[in-house]
Design a protein around this motif. Structure first.
Motif, PDB file in Angstrom:
ATOM      1  N   LEU A  25     -15.340-125.897  51.666  1.00  0.00           N
ATOM      2  CA  LEU A  25     -14.852-124.812  52.070  1.00  0.00           C
ATOM      3  C   LEU A  25     -14.299-123.828  50.824  1.00  0.00           C
ATOM      4  O   LEU A  25     -14.729-122.900  50.533  1.00  0.00           O
ATOM      5  CB  LEU A  25     -13.934-124.915  53.174  1.00  0.00           C
ATOM      6  CG  LEU A  25     -14.414-124.957  54.579  1.00  0.00           C
ATOM      7  CD1 LEU A  25     -13.430-125.055  55.339  1.00  0.00           C
ATOM      8  CD2 LEU A  25     -15.569-123.624  54.760  1.00  0.00           C
ATOM      9  N   ALA A  29     -15.881-120.578  48.910  1.00  0.00           N
ATOM     10  CA  ALA A  29     -15.000-119.302  49.028  1.00  0.00           C
ATOM     11  C   ALA A  29     -15.037-118.754  47.331  1.00  0.00           C
ATOM     12  O   ALA A  29     -15.175-117.794  47.397  1.00  0.00           O
ATOM     13  CB  ALA A  29     -13.688-119.549  49.615  1.00  0.00           C
ATOM     14  N   LEU A  33     -16.742-115.482  46.066  1.00  0.00           N
ATOM     15  CA  LEU A  33     -16.112-114.316  45.407  1.00  0.00           C
ATOM     16  C   LEU A  33     -16.940-113.963  43.980  1.00  0.00           C
ATOM     17  O   LEU A  33     -16.954-112.924  43.498  1.00  0.00           O
ATOM     18  CB  LEU A  33     -14.686-114.601  45.200  1.00  0.00           C
ATOM     19  CG  LEU A  33     -13.853-113.799  44.544  1.00  0.00           C
ATOM     20  CD1 LEU A  33     -13.543-112.528  45.340  1.00  0.00           C
ATOM     21  CD2 LEU A  33     -12.397-114.436  44.159  1.00  0.00           C
ATOM     22  N   TYR A  56     -24.770-114.582  48.442  1.00  0.00           N
ATOM     23  CA  TYR A  56     -24.715-115.673  49.448  1.00  0.00           C
ATOM     24  C   TYR A  56     -25.750-116.831  49.290  1.00  0.00           C
ATOM     25  O   TYR A  56     -25.530-118.068  49.140  1.00  0.00           O
ATOM     26  CB  TYR A  56     -24.590-115.112  50.908  1.00  0.00           C
ATOM     27  CG  TYR A  56     -24.597-116.179  51.893  1.00  0.00           C
ATOM     28  CD1 TYR A  56     -23.632-117.057  52.121  1.00  0.00           C
ATOM     29  CD2 TYR A  56     -25.914-116.292  52.554  1.00  0.00           C
ATOM     30  CE1 TYR A  56     -23.679-117.968  53.023  1.00  0.00           C
ATOM     31  CE2 TYR A  56     -25.782-117.313  53.416  1.00  0.00           C
ATOM     32  CZ  TYR A  56     -24.842-118.256  53.828  1.00  0.00           C
ATOM     33  OH  TYR A  56     -24.833-119.200  54.559  1.00  0.00           O
ATOM     34  N   ALA A  60     -23.429-118.852  46.297  1.00  0.00           N
ATOM     35  CA  ALA A  60     -22.389-119.554  46.995  1.00  0.00           C
ATOM     36  C   ALA A  60     -22.936-120.674  47.820  1.00  0.00           C
ATOM     37  O   ALA A  60     -22.122-121.738  47.793  1.00  0.00           O
ATOM     38  CB  ALA A  60     -22.020-118.440  47.969  1.00  0.00           C
TER      39      ALA A  60
END
Length: 96
Positions: A25, A29, A33, A56, A60
């Motif tokens: 997690l 995050a 960012l 995304y 990420a």
């Protein structure tokens, strides 16, 4: 001196999964960012609308999956090592 408690092996999967989940997690995050910031900066330099799905899908998610796998393997290795060491120390204390 109190007698040492034998190590509990059934707590290993719980701790490994908890550490892996939290680490994944956090890495997701942070990488999301950074992906959003990079997407916004590049789109501003190119004078186009930012495409946030790139942040995304291309940044990420892969980073979080790789980090989660690495964290899982390392946490499992450390927990197994800790279990073996505590088991050995308990046996040494029983003998002495």
């Amino acid at each position: 001196m109190p007698t040492p408690r034998p190590p509990r092996w059934y707590a290993i999967p719980v701790r490994v999964l908890l550490v892996t989940f939290i680490g994944t997690l956090i890495s997701f995050a942070v990488s999301l960012l950074l992906g959003i910031l990079g997407t916004v900066i590049i789109s501003a330099l190119r004078h186009v609308n930012p495409n946030m799905t790139v942040a995304y899908r291309a940044v990420a998610l892969p980073v979080a999956l790789v980090a989660g796998g690495i964290i899982f393997v390392l946490a499992l290795a450390m927990e197994i090592r800790h279990y073996r060491q505590s088991k050995t120390l308990a046996a040494i204390e029983r003998v002495s």
